[in-house]
Enzyme design. Structure first.
Site, mmCIF file in Angstrom:
data_model
loop_
_atom_site.group_PDB
_atom_site.id
_atom_site.type_symbol
_atom_site.label_atom_id
_atom_site.label_comp_id
_atom_site.label_asym_id
_atom_site.label_seq_id
_atom_site.Cartn_x
_atom_site.Cartn_y
_atom_site.Cartn_z
ATOM 1 N N LYS A 1 0.801 -1.236 0.000
ATOM 2 C CA LYS A 1 0.000 0.000 0.000
ATOM 3 C C LYS A 1 0.833 1.285 0.000
ATOM 4 O O LYS A 1 0.411 2.298 -0.548
ATOM 5 C CB LYS A 1 -0.967 0.007 1.184
ATOM 6 C CG LYS A 1 -2.143 -0.940 0.979
ATOM 7 C CD LYS A 1 -3.171 -0.788 2.084
ATOM 8 C CE LYS A 1 -4.304 -1.779 1.879
ATOM 9 N NZ LYS A 1 -5.392 -1.599 2.850
ATOM 10 N N ASP B 1 -9.950 3.072 1.601
ATOM 11 C CA ASP B 1 -10.108 2.534 2.968
ATOM 12 C C ASP B 1 -10.641 3.661 3.842
ATOM 13 O O ASP B 1 -11.544 3.475 4.652
ATOM 14 C CB ASP B 1 -8.760 2.061 3.538
ATOM 15 C CG ASP B 1 -8.259 0.795 2.855
ATOM 16 O OD1 ASP B 1 -9.095 -0.015 2.423
ATOM 17 O OD2 ASP B 1 -7.026 0.623 2.758
#
Ligand code: ATR
Length: 287
Positions: free
Chosen positions: A72, A108
């Site tokens: 990420k 997210d």
């Protein structure tokens, strides 16, 4: 079932490992619901191959990618641009093609915000706390900061990482968004009525009977609990709230809305909230 043909839009998941991902289940429902010819393919990508994988996905005209652990943050140098919010967090979970490469986003964070709205949980400007200071806490902390939280708390087993995360956010926003505390120091929290976001890994299946704080006195200081864990559906943390007659939520809608927000970016199609029960049913069948 998806029928693959020459017009199928392909989306990949870059992660290592990818075996346990639930995202294909989510995206199959979204594709069916919106009538898209769309396939979501987990692509196991070793860290040493990340740059080639990003180039390859772009070269093969993928309509997008998801990015998961451990890529990420590491993926950021391989992108052509990054959304300002994702840049602040320093983590990307969605890639969308643009001229010359992929642009990175963080759904997210936005997915958690949408999940809280869906669940009817409002974010108080004061009286907000997060348990944990890892990757999941970071996304939650930036979301709360974006929503105007001031003088909140990040409680963690290790004070050093809580302090680091607080410093990082407070510097980014130019105000005291969060102050660090040890989990064991919860009695120092002033007053009560807190929204508590549970972002540690404690209580994750099969450790269903564990919570980061096992004392009722902590939960008496809180009015609503939001656990980012979705397996089990009811964590021990959530049960403390139920036992005190207070609302609590698991992380399932966060998982679903990070997927919905990604899907909307890839296909340009808005996804109505009424798909959520259908996705939950598919995930339950899959479990
Ligand atoms: P994630 O990406 O899921 O956030 P992570 O980055 O490894 O995972 O972070 C895990 C979080 O859970 C951390 O806040 C960790 O606390 P430490 O910083 O002290 O390690 C917390 N955590 C993990 N096991 C814990 C335990 N047994 N008790 C309390 N906190 C725990």
């Amino acid at each position: 079932m998806i029928t693959i043909d020459g017009k199928t839009k392909i989306c990949g998941l870059l992660g290592y490992p990818v075996e346990h991902t639930l995202s294909p289940v989510i995206h199959e429902v979204l594709a069916r619901h919106t009538g898209e010819n769309f396939a979501y393919i987990p692509c196991q990508t070793e860290p040493s191959h990340l740059a080639e994988a990003v180039k390859g996905a772009y070269a093969m005209s993928f309509v997008g990618c998801n990015v998961t652990v451990p890529h990420k943050s590491e993926i950021i140098p391989f992108l052509s641009s990054i959304d300002p919010l994702a840049a602040k967090v320093g983590a990307v979970n969605v890639l969308v093609p643009e001229e010359g490469g992929f642009r990175g986003y963080n759904t997210d964070l936005t997915g958690l915000g949408r999940a809280m709205r869906y669940d009817g949980v409002s974010i108080p400007k004061e009286k907000t706390l997060i348990l944990g200071a890892g990757g999941a806490s970071r996304a939650a902390a930036f979301l709360l900061a974006e929503n105007g939280v001031t003088n909140g708390y990040i409680l963690n087993r290790t004070l050093e990482s809580a302090t680091k995360l607080c410093d990082n956010i407070n510097t980014t926003y130019g105000r005291t968004v969060f102050k660090p505390l040890l989990l064991s120091e919860y009695d120092k929290l002033p007053g009560d009525g807190y929204l508590a976001v549970q972002a540690t890994s404690v209580g994750l299946f099969p450790h269903n009977e564990e919570a980061p704080i096992m004392e009722e006195a902590f939960y008496e200081k809180c009015s609503v609990g939001y656990d980012l864990i979705y397996r089990p559906f009811e964590t021990r943390f959530m049960r403390f709230f139920r036992e005190q007659g207070k609302p609590s939520f698991n992380g399932l809608r966060m998982l679903i809305f990070q997927g919905i927000e990604a899907y909307e970016k890839w296909t340009g199609k808005p996804v109505p909230d009424d798909v959520v029960p259908e996705v939950i049913e598919a995930l339950e069948k899959h479990a």
